[in-house]
Design an enzyme around this catalytic site. Sequence first.
Site, PDB file in Angstrom:
ATOM      1  N   CYS A  46      -6.119   7.173 -10.246  1.00  0.00           N
ATOM      2  CA  CYS A  46      -6.833   7.758  -9.115  1.00  0.00           C
ATOM      3  C   CYS A  46      -8.076   7.009  -8.678  1.00  0.00           C
ATOM      4  CB  CYS A  46      -7.166   9.205  -9.415  1.00  0.00           C
ATOM      5  SG  CYS A  46      -5.900  10.250  -8.725  1.00  0.00           S
ATOM      6  N   HIS A  69     -13.043   7.294 -24.896  1.00  0.00           N
ATOM      7  CA  HIS A  69     -13.129   5.883 -24.480  1.00  0.00           C
ATOM      8  C   HIS A  69     -14.071   5.006 -25.307  1.00  0.00           C
ATOM      9  CE1 HIS A  69     -10.688   7.152 -21.194  1.00  0.00           C
ATOM     10  NE2 HIS A  69     -11.641   7.617 -20.435  1.00  0.00           N
ATOM     11  N   SER A  76      -8.811  17.545 -17.823  1.00  0.00           N
ATOM     12  CA  SER A  76      -9.456  16.391 -18.445  1.00  0.00           C
ATOM     13  C   SER A  76     -10.947  16.366 -18.096  1.00  0.00           C
ATOM     14  CB  SER A  76      -8.779  15.116 -17.937  1.00  0.00           C
ATOM     15  OG  SER A  76      -9.403  13.975 -18.469  1.00  0.00           O
ATOM     16  N   GLU A  93     -14.783  15.471 -11.619  1.00  0.00           N
ATOM     17  CA  GLU A  93     -14.955  16.001 -12.970  1.00  0.00           C
ATOM     18  C   GLU A  93     -14.765  17.528 -12.901  1.00  0.00           C
ATOM     19  OE1 GLU A  93     -15.244  15.264 -16.206  1.00  0.00           O
ATOM     20  OE2 GLU A  93     -15.547  17.416 -16.426  1.00  0.00           O
ATOM     21  N   SER A 138     -12.078  12.691 -22.356  1.00  0.00           N
ATOM     22  CA  SER A 138     -12.125  11.242 -22.142  1.00  0.00           C
ATOM     23  C   SER A 138     -13.203  10.666 -23.046  1.00  0.00           C
ATOM     24  CB  SER A 138     -12.444  10.952 -20.673  1.00  0.00           C
ATOM     25  OG  SER A 138     -11.467  11.541 -19.861  1.00  0.00           O
ATOM     26  N   GLU A 156      -7.136  12.025  -3.540  1.00  0.00           N
ATOM     27  CA  GLU A 156      -5.829  11.520  -3.959  1.00  0.00           C
ATOM     28  C   GLU A 156      -5.135  12.505  -4.883  1.00  0.00           C
ATOM     29  OE1 GLU A 156      -7.501   6.978  -4.142  1.00  0.00           O
ATOM     30  OE2 GLU A 156      -6.210   7.698  -5.738  1.00  0.00           O
ATOM     31  N   CYS A 171     -17.089  11.711  -7.388  1.00  0.00           N
ATOM     32  CA  CYS A 171     -17.539  12.193  -8.700  1.00  0.00           C
ATOM     33  C   CYS A 171     -18.957  11.715  -8.931  1.00  0.00           C
ATOM     34  CB  CYS A 171     -16.610  11.636  -9.790  1.00  0.00           C
ATOM     35  SG  CYS A 171     -17.017  12.249 -11.437  1.00  0.00           S
ATOM     36  N   ASN A 197      -6.959   0.435 -16.378  1.00  0.00           N
ATOM     37  CA  ASN A 197      -6.510  -0.028 -15.080  1.00  0.00           C
ATOM     38  C   ASN A 197      -7.619  -0.834 -14.458  1.00  0.00           C
ATOM     39  OD1 ASN A 197      -4.341   0.404 -13.066  1.00  0.00           O
ATOM     40  ND2 ASN A 197      -4.170   2.309 -14.245  1.00  0.00           N
TER      41      ASN A 197
END
Length: 346
Positions: free
Chosen positions: A332, A215, A190, A159, A213, A91, A111, A289
């Site tokens: 994505c 998180h 990223s 990644e 990232s 994508e 990934c 998301n």
Amino acid sequence: MLKDIGSMSEEELKEEMASVGEPAYRAGQIYKWLQSGVKSFDEMTNVSKKLREKLVENYYISFATIEKKLISAYDDTRKYLLSFPDGEAVESVLMKYHHGYTSCISTQVGCKMGCTFCATGKSGFSRNLTPSEMLSQLRAEQEDADIRISNIVLMGMGEPLDNYENVLRFLRLVSSENGMNIGMRHISLSTCGVVPRIYDLAEEKLQLTLSVSLHAPNDRIRSRTMPINRKYGIDELLKACRYYIDHTGRRISFEYAMIDGVNDSDACASELASRLRGMICHVNLIPVNTVGGTGYKKSRMDRIRSFISVLEKAGITATVRRTLGSDINASCGQLKRAYKKEEKTE
Ligand code: SAH
Ligand code: SF4
């Protein structure tokens, strides 16, 4: 075996041409054609037929085909499912900002990292993308939307630092003067935190923006949502980030997906602030998301506001990332999952 000519630098192409007895200036011509996005050697009109035949025998040009396209009714964000000749698909998302077009491209098919909130992580890993396949995503988007891309984010599937050599080669090609000529300052990479590669990247001293990232503010939460954290914990990761900032003089952007009841409390915010104290950085908060099957929910807006205010009181700048294309699942991995399901039910 045919060689991937679109992943070669102009210098390498010069060597290739010399090896088949052609003058060096041919390499410049061919490089420009390749970077302009030709899909066959026949389109190289200033290259002799004889040389074109030689090229066909030795090399291939990779390109991406649009399998599916969704255009957001709100903001013209375009999401593409692009396939390669071997049948694999990734994508890419094209977003319009006031300063131009930004493309979010994939670096791997799938990934290996398995983050629990991520649609790509759930679908497993197929293979790395080549540099030319990364370029071909940009070209497919430019051609389809009839625009020029000015910014790139490596935030699609995969990644980037787990496909380090190819990504670095892509960065050099896309920023080359005779290529798309998109400067490193217009590129963000990223990573989920592949620590050894962050040190390697620091040595390259590129002017790109590194997004990490994060998180989660601690190992307990992060190891639960991001398996890589069991290999490289937060202390180790932030040490590498400090090294990166010192070495490159560039600030780091920390990504933080806000998940209801998981990582979004004020206590998490103050723990995060104390970890990041003194670093030249910025925190990007993203309401997570929702991906089917994860059970995660977006944090409420008032929770996010409170989280930001704790960070800001501690002197850490933070913003909530504007979500583009929310009606087309622009984050994505989601389009491909939906597409696979459709295929199965056919
Ligand atoms: N593998 C890299 C880059 C691709 S993912 C990385 O993980 O950084 C791009 C960004 O989207 C990362 O910050 C990732 O954590 C985030 N992301 C993945 N799934 C998400 C979701 N469901 N909601 C919000 N952000 C998500
Ligand atoms: Fe891979 Fe990034 Fe998704 Fe994690 S968030 S699974 S590292 S693509």
